[in-house]
Scaffold this motif. Structure first.
Motif, PDB file in Angstrom:
ATOM      1  N   GLU A  25       2.980   1.875 -13.727  1.00  0.00           N
ATOM      2  CA  GLU A  25       1.675   2.255 -13.193  1.00  0.00           C
ATOM      3  C   GLU A  25       1.626   2.031 -11.693  1.00  0.00           C
ATOM      4  O   GLU A  25       2.087   1.021 -11.176  1.00  0.00           O
ATOM      5  CB  GLU A  25       0.582   1.433 -13.881  1.00  0.00           C
ATOM      6  N   MET A  26       1.048   3.004 -10.987  1.00  0.00           N
ATOM      7  CA  MET A  26       0.886   2.908  -9.545  1.00  0.00           C
ATOM      8  C   MET A  26      -0.569   2.584  -9.213  1.00  0.00           C
ATOM      9  O   MET A  26      -1.492   3.105  -9.845  1.00  0.00           O
ATOM     10  CB  MET A  26       1.275   4.228  -8.886  1.00  0.00           C
ATOM     11  N   VAL A  27      -0.753   1.722  -8.226  1.00  0.00           N
ATOM     12  CA  VAL A  27      -2.084   1.312  -7.804  1.00  0.00           C
ATOM     13  C   VAL A  27      -2.113   1.305  -6.277  1.00  0.00           C
ATOM     14  O   VAL A  27      -1.100   1.494  -5.611  1.00  0.00           O
ATOM     15  CB  VAL A  27      -2.431  -0.098  -8.334  1.00  0.00           C
ATOM     16  N   TYR A  28      -3.307   1.063  -5.710  1.00  0.00           N
ATOM     17  CA  TYR A  28      -3.371   0.846  -4.277  1.00  0.00           C
ATOM     18  C   TYR A  28      -2.437  -0.316  -3.930  1.00  0.00           C
ATOM     19  O   TYR A  28      -2.380  -1.306  -4.665  1.00  0.00           O
ATOM     20  CB  TYR A  28      -4.786   0.509  -3.841  1.00  0.00           C
ATOM     21  N   PRO A  29      -1.705  -0.225  -2.824  1.00  0.00           N
ATOM     22  CA  PRO A  29      -0.680  -1.238  -2.521  1.00  0.00           C
ATOM     23  C   PRO A  29      -1.234  -2.658  -2.464  1.00  0.00           C
ATOM     24  O   PRO A  29      -2.189  -2.951  -1.745  1.00  0.00           O
ATOM     25  CB  PRO A  29      -0.166  -0.800  -1.143  1.00  0.00           C
ATOM     26  N   GLN A  30      -0.609  -3.534  -3.244  1.00  0.00           N
ATOM     27  CA  GLN A  30      -0.962  -4.947  -3.257  1.00  0.00           C
ATOM     28  C   GLN A  30       0.072  -5.788  -2.514  1.00  0.00           C
ATOM     29  O   GLN A  30      -0.241  -6.856  -2.013  1.00  0.00           O
ATOM     30  CB  GLN A  30      -1.083  -5.434  -4.707  1.00  0.00           C
ATOM     31  N   ALA A  31       1.312  -5.286  -2.482  1.00  0.00           N
ATOM     32  CA  ALA A  31       2.395  -6.006  -1.821  1.00  0.00           C
ATOM     33  C   ALA A  31       3.324  -5.004  -1.152  1.00  0.00           C
ATOM     34  O   ALA A  31       3.687  -3.984  -1.749  1.00  0.00           O
ATOM     35  CB  ALA A  31       3.174  -6.859  -2.816  1.00  0.00           C
ATOM     36  N   GLU A  32       3.716  -5.299   0.064  1.00  0.00           N
ATOM     37  CA  GLU A  32       4.538  -4.389   0.851  1.00  0.00           C
ATOM     38  C   GLU A  32       5.888  -4.114   0.210  1.00  0.00           C
ATOM     39  O   GLU A  32       6.503  -3.080   0.457  1.00  0.00           O
ATOM     40  CB  GLU A  32       4.735  -4.976   2.264  1.00  0.00           C
ATOM     41  N   TRP A  33       6.361  -5.039  -0.626  1.00  0.00           N
ATOM     42  CA  TRP A  33       7.699  -4.889  -1.203  1.00  0.00           C
ATOM     43  C   TRP A  33       7.708  -4.152  -2.545  1.00  0.00           C
ATOM     44  O   TRP A  33       8.768  -3.824  -3.051  1.00  0.00           O
ATOM     45  CB  TRP A  33       8.354  -6.262  -1.367  1.00  0.00           C
ATOM     46  N   CYS A  34       6.576  -3.891  -3.142  1.00  0.00           N
ATOM     47  CA  CYS A  34       6.565  -3.174  -4.422  1.00  0.00           C
ATOM     48  C   CYS A  34       6.990  -1.718  -4.215  1.00  0.00           C
ATOM     49  O   CYS A  34       6.790  -1.143  -3.146  1.00  0.00           O
ATOM     50  CB  CYS A  34       5.176  -3.235  -5.047  1.00  0.00           C
ATOM     51  N   LYS A  35       7.553  -1.128  -5.256  1.00  0.00           N
ATOM     52  CA  LYS A  35       8.103   0.227  -5.151  1.00  0.00           C
ATOM     53  C   LYS A  35       7.021   1.222  -4.746  1.00  0.00           C
ATOM     54  O   LYS A  35       5.946   1.270  -5.326  1.00  0.00           O
ATOM     55  CB  LYS A  35       8.729   0.638  -6.482  1.00  0.00           C
ATOM     56  N   ALA A  36       7.344   2.030  -3.728  1.00  0.00           N
ATOM     57  CA  ALA A  36       6.394   3.013  -3.220  1.00  0.00           C
ATOM     58  C   ALA A  36       6.350   4.233  -4.132  1.00  0.00           C
ATOM     59  O   ALA A  36       7.378   4.667  -4.658  1.00  0.00           O
ATOM     60  CB  ALA A  36       6.774   3.425  -1.803  1.00  0.00           C
ATOM     61  N   GLY A  37       5.152   4.791  -4.298  1.00  0.00           N
ATOM     62  CA  GLY A  37       4.986   5.969  -5.128  1.00  0.00           C
ATOM     63  C   GLY A  37       4.594   7.194  -4.340  1.00  0.00           C
ATOM     64  O   GLY A  37       5.305   8.185  -4.324  1.00  0.00           O
ATOM     65  N   ASN A  38       3.453   7.154  -3.636  1.00  0.00           N
ATOM     66  CA  ASN A  38       2.939   8.288  -2.885  1.00  0.00           C
ATOM     67  C   ASN A  38       2.709   7.889  -1.429  1.00  0.00           C
ATOM     68  O   ASN A  38       2.209   6.796  -1.147  1.00  0.00           O
ATOM     69  CB  ASN A  38       1.616   8.783  -3.477  1.00  0.00           C
ATOM     70  N   ILE A  39       3.051   8.798  -0.523  1.00  0.00           N
ATOM     71  CA  ILE A  39       2.928   8.527   0.905  1.00  0.00           C
ATOM     72  C   ILE A  39       2.300   9.736   1.595  1.00  0.00           C
ATOM     73  O   ILE A  39       2.637  10.881   1.295  1.00  0.00           O
ATOM     74  CB  ILE A  39       4.312   8.224   1.534  1.00  0.00           C
ATOM     75  N   LEU A  40       1.393   9.480   2.530  1.00  0.00           N
ATOM     76  CA  LEU A  40       0.796  10.524   3.358  1.00  0.00           C
ATOM     77  C   LEU A  40       1.517  10.559   4.700  1.00  0.00           C
ATOM     78  O   LEU A  40       1.673   9.536   5.356  1.00  0.00           O
ATOM     79  CB  LEU A  40      -0.698  10.247   3.565  1.00  0.00           C
TER      80      LEU A  40
END
Length: 464
Positions: A25-40
């Motif tokens: 599950e992807m959520v608003y970023p909570q930690a900079e090191w968690c796997k990125a999902g969507n980027i603008l």
């Protein structure tokens, strides 16, 4: 349509293969090191040219080739997509917006200047301007948005009765999509830029969020200043830089609104205020829950030196909204080490080549500017970091790099392994066997002040 991907619960959008099978599950970023999902992101185009012909006025470091810059940016996007990351481009979103939304944005940017024609009727001029706008194609409306044209009118007895000087004030820094907003665990906050020429960028980014169905929760206003390069989420705490581009009033608005979504907020004070290190992410960055980077001069600075970073720690009780200042003017390097971070030093030559401005896309996996020293490359290898070196030689002359060019909209959900904030400690209070300071760091046997143990706070006075 792009916006349909954001309806419902945020889930990972992955490429085919094993990564897709492991998607979480992807959520608003909570930690900079968690796997990125969507980027603008925004691939720069024609609007960049006016900036490079006088770099300093464009807030750039040096002249660079506009076409090469666009090629580098597209290559960077391909490298991100090869890692299963979905990239949304600002121009693609603008092309899909309703005509009414484009008209609203373009109407702010197309200006008819009649100051040299005292007897000109302003109402008729505005009617004419609106008539032209409403005839424009979608592509020309986007050109108005990105180029911000001004038509400075004068009267003549020849031909149509008007002559004009055409002026453009292009939105040349838009490709640094890190800066116009921040994305916290609570959602998107629209910034208030330090430079007036960058102010229109925030309207464009806000419109993109709304099109995607991601309504921003706050917009910084008044005397508050906030830029996205100063914000880094770190699991159970938020780091926010305060210095050249973000000020105390901007941070106050974030705290007052509960925009961070963390019970501990660390305000990192930059006393140097140097353009080369304008944001927190230019001299400090995070790779994993226990690994970060920092430029060597900041690590080795002594109290009183301009490069000696201090930090103020704001905390609150879990389940409450109001923050209070717990500690002020703490040594930032000491704070980082007390939280269990190993620091990889970035030496001056690498620092000047934007080595610290990398993007973490997963634990110990970063996208960084190519061309760094063998010594730094070895440090990353020794720390078990996977580095994808991105060719960005043109784009970095705009005073930014891999981190600055990305606004991460979603990351994998963060699950703390152990309590490391006030909220985490209290939530696990009955099982806690370790004592913690209020900022979440482990308290040693000589610690004094407010200590949390077994979910309870105790004031321990300093031994005389």
């Amino acid at each position: 349509m792009i916006r349909n991907l954001f309806i419902g619960i945020f889930m990972a959008v992955a490429a085919a293969g094993s990564w897709a099978q492991e998607a979480k599950e992807m959520v608003y970023p909570q930690a900079e090191w968690c796997k990125a999902g969507n980027i603008l992101m925004h691939t720069p185009g024609q609007e960049l040219f006016n900036g490079v012909i006088h770099p300093s006025a464009g807030l750039f470091e040096n002249y660079f080739d506009v076409d090469k810059a666009a090629e580098e940016h597209e290559n960077y996007i391909k490298m991100l997509e090869a890692n299963g990351i979905q990239v949304y481009k600002v121009t693609d979103i603008l092309k899909q917006m309703s005509i009414d939304d484009l008209l609203r944005l373009a109407s702010k940017e197309l200006n008819y200047d009649i100051s040299d024609i005292p007897d000109e009727d302003p109402e008729k001029t505005e009617e004419y301007r609106q008539k032209v706008l409403h005839k424009m194609s979608r592509a020309d409306l986007i050109r108005c948005i990105l180029l911000q044209p001004t038509v400075k009118l004068t009267k003549t007895d020849n031909n149509t009765g008007y002559e004009a000087t055409y002026i453009q004030n292009p939105i040349m820094n838009l490709y640094f999509t890190r800066d116009q907003s921040i994305t916290t665990p609570r959602g998107h906050i629209i910034c208030n830029m330090n430079s007036s020429q960058r102010a229109p960028e925030t309207d464009i980014i806000e419109a993109c969020y709304k099109y995607l169905g991601l309504e921003p929760i706050l917009r910084i206003g008044g005397e508050g200043r906030l830029e996205g390069g100063d914000y880094i989420p770190a699991g159970t705490i938020s780091f926010i830089g305060c210095g050249m581009r973000t000020n105390d009033e901007g941070i106050r608005q974030l705290l007052e609104y509960d925009a961070f979504g963390h019970d501990t907020v660390v305000v990192v004070r930059d006393h140097k205020r140097w353009q080369m290190q304008m944001h927190l992410d230019t001299h400090f960055n995070i790779i994993d829950k226990d690994l970060c980077t920092m430029v060597s001069s900041r690590i080795n600075a002594k109290p009183g030196d301009p490069e000696y970073d201090t930090c103020d720690i704001w905390t609150r009780e879990p389940g409450t909204k109001a923050y209070s200042l717990w500690k002020k003017d703490q040594p930032f390097v000491e704070f980082i080490r007390n939280r269990g971070f190993e620091i990889i030093p970035i030496d001056v030559d690498d620092e000047m080549h934007y080595a610290n401005n990398f993007l973490t896309i997963a634990p110990r996996h970063i996208m960084a500017v190519g061309g760094q020293s063998a010594a730094l490359q070895q440090r990353f290898i020794d720390a078990g970091v996977t580095v994808e070196w991105v060719p960005l030689e043109s784009l970095i002359d705009g005073f930014g790099a891999a981190h600055c060019m990305t606004q991460v909209l979603q990351r994998e959900k963060f699950t703390p392994a152990s309590p490391s904030s006030v909220a985490g400690i209290r939530a696990r209070g009955e099982n806690a066997t370790t004592a913690y300071r209020l900022d979440g760091t482990v308290a040693d046997k000589d610690a004094h002040g407010i200590i949390i143990e077994n979910g309870k706070k105790t004031l321990i006075r300093k031994a005389e």
